[in-house]
Design a protein around this motif. Structure first.
Motif, PDB file in Angstrom:
ATOM      1  N   THR A  86      -9.375   6.662   9.437  1.00  0.00           N
ATOM      2  CA  THR A  86     -10.446   7.073  10.352  1.00  0.00           C
ATOM      3  C   THR A  86     -11.487   7.922   9.637  1.00  0.00           C
ATOM      4  O   THR A  86     -11.285   8.358   8.508  1.00  0.00           O
ATOM      5  CB  THR A  86      -9.887   7.901  11.524  1.00  0.00           C
ATOM      6  OG1 THR A  86      -9.474   9.174  11.037  1.00  0.00           O
ATOM      7  CG2 THR A  86      -8.745   7.197  12.227  1.00  0.00           C
ATOM      8  N   ASN A  98      -7.236   2.708  20.861  1.00  0.00           N
ATOM      9  CA  ASN A  98      -6.607   3.794  20.103  1.00  0.00           C
ATOM     10  C   ASN A  98      -7.655   4.736  19.514  1.00  0.00           C
ATOM     11  O   ASN A  98      -8.861   4.494  19.602  1.00  0.00           O
ATOM     12  CB  ASN A  98      -5.655   3.244  19.031  1.00  0.00           C
ATOM     13  CG  ASN A  98      -6.370   2.538  17.890  1.00  0.00           C
ATOM     14  OD1 ASN A  98      -7.435   2.932  17.443  1.00  0.00           O
ATOM     15  ND2 ASN A  98      -5.760   1.480  17.397  1.00  0.00           N
ATOM     16  N   GLY A  99      -7.166   5.816  18.932  1.00  0.00           N
ATOM     17  CA  GLY A  99      -8.054   6.834  18.395  1.00  0.00           C
ATOM     18  C   GLY A  99      -8.931   6.337  17.264  1.00  0.00           C
ATOM     19  O   GLY A  99     -10.086   6.749  17.144  1.00  0.00           O
ATOM     20  N   LEU A 152      -8.686  14.773  14.733  1.00  0.00           N
ATOM     21  CA  LEU A 152      -7.609  13.829  15.028  1.00  0.00           C
ATOM     22  C   LEU A 152      -6.300  14.600  15.018  1.00  0.00           C
ATOM     23  O   LEU A 152      -5.970  15.258  14.025  1.00  0.00           O
ATOM     24  CB  LEU A 152      -7.567  12.718  13.974  1.00  0.00           C
ATOM     25  CG  LEU A 152      -6.432  11.714  14.094  1.00  0.00           C
ATOM     26  CD1 LEU A 152      -6.619  10.846  15.330  1.00  0.00           C
ATOM     27  CD2 LEU A 152      -6.360  10.848  12.849  1.00  0.00           C
ATOM     28  N   ASP A 173      -5.915  11.968  24.884  1.00  0.00           N
ATOM     29  CA  ASP A 173      -4.505  11.758  24.557  1.00  0.00           C
ATOM     30  C   ASP A 173      -3.846  11.059  25.738  1.00  0.00           C
ATOM     31  O   ASP A 173      -4.149  11.382  26.884  1.00  0.00           O
ATOM     32  CB  ASP A 173      -3.802  13.097  24.271  1.00  0.00           C
ATOM     33  CG  ASP A 173      -2.522  12.924  23.473  1.00  0.00           C
ATOM     34  OD1 ASP A 173      -1.593  12.258  23.989  1.00  0.00           O
ATOM     35  OD2 ASP A 173      -2.454  13.439  22.356  1.00  0.00           O
ATOM     36  N   GLY A 217      -8.781   5.885  24.759  1.00  0.00           N
ATOM     37  CA  GLY A 217     -10.074   5.764  24.096  1.00  0.00           C
ATOM     38  C   GLY A 217     -11.160   5.158  24.962  1.00  0.00           C
ATOM     39  O   GLY A 217     -12.315   5.570  24.895  1.00  0.00           O
ATOM     40  N   SER A 260      -2.396  13.820  15.589  1.00  0.00           N
ATOM     41  CA  SER A 260      -1.509  12.681  15.783  1.00  0.00           C
ATOM     42  C   SER A 260      -0.170  12.884  15.090  1.00  0.00           C
ATOM     43  O   SER A 260      -0.071  13.606  14.108  1.00  0.00           O
ATOM     44  CB  SER A 260      -2.176  11.417  15.221  1.00  0.00           C
ATOM     45  OG  SER A 260      -1.394  10.289  15.457  1.00  0.00           O
ATOM     46  N   THR A 287      -8.894  13.916  19.470  1.00  0.00           N
ATOM     47  CA  THR A 287      -8.248  12.682  19.905  1.00  0.00           C
ATOM     48  C   THR A 287      -6.919  12.427  19.205  1.00  0.00           C
ATOM     49  O   THR A 287      -6.734  12.790  18.047  1.00  0.00           O
ATOM     50  CB  THR A 287      -9.186  11.463  19.705  1.00  0.00           C
ATOM     51  OG1 THR A 287      -8.560  10.290  20.257  1.00  0.00           O
ATOM     52  CG2 THR A 287      -9.500  11.220  18.241  1.00  0.00           C
ATOM     53  N   ASP A 288      -6.035  11.804  19.950  1.00  0.00           N
ATOM     54  CA  ASP A 288      -4.786  11.272  19.415  1.00  0.00           C
ATOM     55  C   ASP A 288      -5.133   9.953  18.724  1.00  0.00           C
ATOM     56  O   ASP A 288      -6.225   9.411  18.906  1.00  0.00           O
ATOM     57  CB  ASP A 288      -3.810  11.041  20.579  1.00  0.00           C
ATOM     58  CG  ASP A 288      -2.427  10.590  20.127  1.00  0.00           C
ATOM     59  OD1 ASP A 288      -2.084  10.773  18.941  1.00  0.00           O
ATOM     60  OD2 ASP A 288      -1.690  10.060  20.972  1.00  0.00           O
ATOM     61  N   TYR A 289      -4.201   9.430  17.945  1.00  0.00           N
ATOM     62  CA  TYR A 289      -4.435   8.134  17.311  1.00  0.00           C
ATOM     63  C   TYR A 289      -3.782   7.005  18.106  1.00  0.00           C
ATOM     64  O   TYR A 289      -4.431   6.058  18.502  1.00  0.00           O
ATOM     65  CB  TYR A 289      -3.921   8.126  15.861  1.00  0.00           C
ATOM     66  CG  TYR A 289      -4.311   6.862  15.153  1.00  0.00           C
ATOM     67  CD1 TYR A 289      -5.578   6.730  14.599  1.00  0.00           C
ATOM     68  CD2 TYR A 289      -3.439   5.780  15.068  1.00  0.00           C
ATOM     69  CE1 TYR A 289      -5.972   5.560  13.985  1.00  0.00           C
ATOM     70  CE2 TYR A 289      -3.824   4.608  14.452  1.00  0.00           C
ATOM     71  CZ  TYR A 289      -5.087   4.493  13.909  1.00  0.00           C
ATOM     72  OH  TYR A 289      -5.474   3.323  13.316  1.00  0.00           O
TER      73      TYR A 289
END
Length: 118
Positions: free
Chosen positions: A92, A60-61, A81, A8, A34, A83, A52-54
């Motif tokens: 995703t 990016n995620g 994910l 993040d 990322g 976000s 992970t965040d997007y």
């Protein structure tokens, strides 16, 4: 002890995720984007889960998730994910999508389920 990689770009969110997972008994590494996460995943470290965040700078995620899924060494790692971006979960291959703000109890329950600890 299971090892989790949190990704993040917001340091406060990494702090909250680290605290949540460590209180649940997990070992945690973190990355601010990322690309940094991809470098950790390509190292000798082995992860049992990626959170992970997007929306992040550099990579990016969604790009990170695609990279994880295309690499035979990492394709089986479960991904959560987390976000605030609406609809990002539809773009995703994350195993679980959660919206910010997240419920820590639900996050840990998803993590345990994905890692086969339920």
């Amino acid at each position: 002890m299971a090892k989790i990689l949190i990704v993040d770009d917001e340091s406060s969110m990494r702090f909250l995720l680290r605290a949540t997972f460590e209180l649940a008994g997990y070992d945690v590494d973190e990355a601010a984007n990322g690309r940094a996460a991809a470098e950790l995943l390509e190292s000798d470290r082995e992860y049992d889960l990626v959170s992970t965040d997007y929306m992040m700078p550099v990579m990016n995620g969604g790009e990170l998730i695609n990279r994880i899924r295309k690499d035979p060494r990492t394709e089986g790692i479960p991904i959560i994910l987390i976000s605030s971006s609406a609809g990002s979960e539809q773009r995703t291959e994350a195993d679980v999508s959660m919206r910010k703000p997240f419920d820590p109890t639900s996050l840990v329950a998803h993590a345990r389920q994905l890692m086969g600890q339920t």
